[in-house]
Structure formats: C-alpha cells, structure tokens
Design an enzyme around this catalytic site. Structure first.
Site, PDB file in Angstrom:
ATOM      1  N   ASP A  30      42.164  -1.020  -4.068  1.00  0.00           N
ATOM      2  CA  ASP A  30      43.336  -1.508  -3.350  1.00  0.00           C
ATOM      3  C   ASP A  30      43.195  -3.021  -3.139  1.00  0.00           C
ATOM      4  O   ASP A  30      42.124  -3.517  -2.796  1.00  0.00           O
ATOM      5  CB  ASP A  30      43.457  -0.790  -1.996  1.00  0.00           C
ATOM      6  CG  ASP A  30      44.851  -0.925  -1.401  1.00  0.00           C
ATOM      7  OD1 ASP A  30      45.568   0.080  -1.347  1.00  0.00           O
ATOM      8  OD2 ASP A  30      45.220  -2.051  -0.991  1.00  0.00           O
ATOM      9  N   ILE A  31      44.299  -3.731  -3.329  1.00  0.00           N
ATOM     10  CA  ILE A  31      44.267  -5.195  -3.221  1.00  0.00           C
ATOM     11  C   ILE A  31      44.044  -5.645  -1.774  1.00  0.00           C
ATOM     12  O   ILE A  31      43.567  -6.753  -1.528  1.00  0.00           O
ATOM     13  CB  ILE A  31      45.582  -5.787  -3.803  1.00  0.00           C
ATOM     14  CG1 ILE A  31      45.382  -7.229  -4.258  1.00  0.00           C
ATOM     15  CG2 ILE A  31      46.745  -5.675  -2.815  1.00  0.00           C
ATOM     16  CD1 ILE A  31      46.519  -7.759  -5.130  1.00  0.00           C
ATOM     17  N   ASN A  87      50.626   8.980   1.119  1.00  0.00           N
ATOM     18  CA  ASN A  87      51.817   8.679   1.911  1.00  0.00           C
ATOM     19  C   ASN A  87      53.038   9.034   1.079  1.00  0.00           C
ATOM     20  O   ASN A  87      53.063   8.776  -0.130  1.00  0.00           O
ATOM     21  CB  ASN A  87      51.851   7.191   2.273  1.00  0.00           C
ATOM     22  CG  ASN A  87      50.686   6.787   3.164  1.00  0.00           C
ATOM     23  OD1 ASN A  87      50.331   7.518   4.080  1.00  0.00           O
ATOM     24  ND2 ASN A  87      50.080   5.650   2.881  1.00  0.00           N
ATOM     25  N   GLY A  93      55.282   6.049   5.324  1.00  0.00           N
ATOM     26  CA  GLY A  93      54.719   4.710   5.165  1.00  0.00           C
ATOM     27  C   GLY A  93      54.433   4.332   3.721  1.00  0.00           C
ATOM     28  O   GLY A  93      53.670   3.402   3.451  1.00  0.00           O
ATOM     29  N   GLN A  94      55.061   5.040   2.787  1.00  0.00           N
ATOM     30  CA  GLN A  94      54.835   4.717   1.377  1.00  0.00           C
ATOM     31  C   GLN A  94      55.543   3.404   1.043  1.00  0.00           C
ATOM     32  O   GLN A  94      56.743   3.248   1.304  1.00  0.00           O
ATOM     33  CB  GLN A  94      55.377   5.847   0.487  1.00  0.00           C
ATOM     34  CG  GLN A  94      55.077   5.634  -0.994  1.00  0.00           C
ATOM     35  CD  GLN A  94      55.579   6.796  -1.854  1.00  0.00           C
ATOM     36  OE1 GLN A  94      56.233   7.722  -1.374  1.00  0.00           O
ATOM     37  NE2 GLN A  94      55.257   6.739  -3.135  1.00  0.00           N
ATOM     38  N   HIS A 100      50.337   8.002  -5.428  1.00  0.00           N
ATOM     39  CA  HIS A 100      48.950   7.545  -5.459  1.00  0.00           C
ATOM     40  C   HIS A 100      48.155   8.192  -4.327  1.00  0.00           C
ATOM     41  O   HIS A 100      48.664   8.386  -3.225  1.00  0.00           O
ATOM     42  CB  HIS A 100      48.852   6.018  -5.357  1.00  0.00           C
ATOM     43  CG  HIS A 100      49.647   5.408  -4.243  1.00  0.00           C
ATOM     44  ND1 HIS A 100      51.013   5.246  -4.314  1.00  0.00           N
ATOM     45  CD2 HIS A 100      49.265   4.931  -3.027  1.00  0.00           C
ATOM     46  CE1 HIS A 100      51.447   4.688  -3.194  1.00  0.00           C
ATOM     47  NE2 HIS A 100      50.412   4.500  -2.386  1.00  0.00           N
ATOM     48  N   HIS A 102      45.067   7.555  -1.867  1.00  0.00           N
ATOM     49  CA  HIS A 102      44.143   6.562  -1.315  1.00  0.00           C
ATOM     50  C   HIS A 102      42.823   7.265  -1.026  1.00  0.00           C
ATOM     51  O   HIS A 102      42.820   8.404  -0.535  1.00  0.00           O
ATOM     52  CB  HIS A 102      44.613   6.050   0.052  1.00  0.00           C
ATOM     53  CG  HIS A 102      45.839   5.214   0.071  1.00  0.00           C
ATOM     54  ND1 HIS A 102      45.801   3.852   0.223  1.00  0.00           N
ATOM     55  CD2 HIS A 102      47.147   5.537   0.010  1.00  0.00           C
ATOM     56  CE1 HIS A 102      47.044   3.371   0.262  1.00  0.00           C
ATOM     57  NE2 HIS A 102      47.882   4.379   0.141  1.00  0.00           N
TER      58      HIS A 102
HETATM   59  P1  5GP Z   1      51.259   2.969   0.204  1.00  0.00           P
HETATM   60  O1  5GP Z   1      51.574   2.140   1.412  1.00  0.00           O
HETATM   61  O2  5GP Z   1      52.431   3.006  -0.755  1.00  0.00           O
HETATM   62  O3  5GP Z   1      50.693   4.315   0.482  1.00  0.00           O
HETATM   63  O4  5GP Z   1      50.081   2.201  -0.523  1.00  0.00           O
HETATM   64  C1  5GP Z   1      50.279   1.175  -1.418  1.00  0.00           C
HETATM   65  C2  5GP Z   1      48.965   0.440  -1.523  1.00  0.00           C
HETATM   66  O5  5GP Z   1      49.018  -0.380  -2.683  1.00  0.00           O
HETATM   67  C3  5GP Z   1      48.665  -0.474  -0.348  1.00  0.00           C
HETATM   68  O6  5GP Z   1      47.441  -0.080   0.273  1.00  0.00           O
HETATM   69  C4  5GP Z   1      48.564  -1.867  -0.977  1.00  0.00           C
HETATM   70  O7  5GP Z   1      47.556  -2.669  -0.408  1.00  0.00           O
HETATM   71  C5  5GP Z   1      48.304  -1.555  -2.440  1.00  0.00           C
HETATM   72  N1  5GP Z   1      48.803  -2.564  -3.344  1.00  0.00           N
HETATM   73  C6  5GP Z   1      50.016  -3.178  -3.284  1.00  0.00           C
HETATM   74  N2  5GP Z   1      50.148  -4.043  -4.301  1.00  0.00           N
HETATM   75  C7  5GP Z   1      48.995  -3.976  -5.013  1.00  0.00           C
HETATM   76  C8  5GP Z   1      48.533  -4.659  -6.196  1.00  0.00           C
HETATM   77  O8  5GP Z   1      49.202  -5.498  -6.792  1.00  0.00           O
HETATM   78  N3  5GP Z   1      47.293  -4.319  -6.634  1.00  0.00           N
HETATM   79  C9  5GP Z   1      46.503  -3.401  -5.995  1.00  0.00           C
HETATM   80  N4  5GP Z   1      45.306  -3.160  -6.530  1.00  0.00           N
HETATM   81  N5  5GP Z   1      46.918  -2.734  -4.901  1.00  0.00           N
HETATM   82  C10 5GP Z   1      48.152  -3.029  -4.421  1.00  0.00           C
END
Ligand code: 5GP
Ligand code: ZN
Length: 119
Positions: A30-31, A87, A93-94, A100, A102
């Site tokens: 995760d970034i 999520n 909170g997606q 994906h 986590h």
């Molecule tokens: P969500 O909130 O949809 O469950 O999780 C999305 C996740 O993707 C977040 O934890 C966010 O930090 C990660 N993320 C968003 N943009 C990027 C990216 O460009 N690269 C990587 N490696 N992770 C990302």
C-alpha cells in the site's frame, strides 16, 4: 480506456512495489501504509467490489485469501497475526473501486475495526 487505478498498476502503467504476481492476481505494498506491514492483494480481473461478485469468482476469492496469508507469514506476521480487510462501497470506506484485500500487521491494531479504520 480503463481508468481504474489498480488496473493501471496491474498493466504496469503505474508503478507499485510488487510482492507477488501470477496470471490471476497481484500483491503490492500500500502506498500509504497504516501498519509496518500493509499490502494489498487484487485480482487481475476487474471486479468493482465484494458486493458485485459473480458466483464464478468465488474460488478466485479463496485463492486471493490463501496468497494473502502466505505473504503475511513470509513477512513475519505468522506468530502475532494481523488483519485481513475488504472494504466495500461507500459505507465501507472503499476508495478504489477494484476489489482488494488489505493485510495489516507488524503492530497491535485496535480491536475495534471501526475505530481503527477511522484512524
Ligand atoms: P480502500 O480504501 O479502497 O479499501 O483502499 C485503497 C488503498 O489503496 C488505500 O489504502 C490506499 O493507500 C491505496 N492506494 C491508493 N492509491 C495507491 C497507489 O497508487 N499505489 C498503491 N500501492 N496503493 C494505493
Ligand atoms: Zn480495475
């Protein structure tokens, strides 16, 4: 043209720190890590979220989780564990509309999911 961020990571258009890849999934860090170990496992097939799963995707989800736990163990989280999270949609909170998993580990997470995820 596909505008999905994770599809762009899968195609290589956007770089990511990859952990594992095969013909049906990709795992990458995760970034914006929220724990010392924080990676994502995504199917290469674009699925918006867990609520839009087709019955033919159910075995794929099992394989994503199997790989996630293997990677968690490889990264040193076997003994203490961690958290596997999906999520789904707005209330979940997606933020990226590509399914994906986590995995977070390497520190003790708050026991209540909600309080943890709200930061
Ligand atoms: P969500 O909130 O949809 O469950 O999780 C999305 C996740 O993707 C977040 O934890 C966010 O930090 C990660 N993320 C968003 N943009 C990027 C990216 O460009 N690269 C990587 N490696 N992770 C990302
Ligand atoms: Zn996608």
């Amino acid at each position: 043209m596909n505008i999905c961020l994770f599809c762009k990571i899968i195609s290589g258009e956007i770089p990511a720190k990859k952990l594992y890849e095969d013909d049906e999934m990709l795992a990458f860090y995760d970034i914006k890590p929220m724990a010392p170990v924080h990676f994502l496992v995504v199917p290469k097939k674009h699925i918006n979220n867990l609520l839009e799963l087709e019955s033919s995707d159910s075995a794929l989800i099992g394989r994503l989780f199997y790989k996630a736990q293997e990677l968690a163990k490889e990264l040193g989280c076997e003994e203490k564990g961690g958290r596997f999270i999906i999520n789904a949609k707005k209330d979940g909170g997606q933020t990226i509309d590509h399914l994906h998993i986590h995995f977070l580990g390497g520190r003790a997470l708050r026991p209540k999911l909600a309080s943890w995820f709200m930061g």
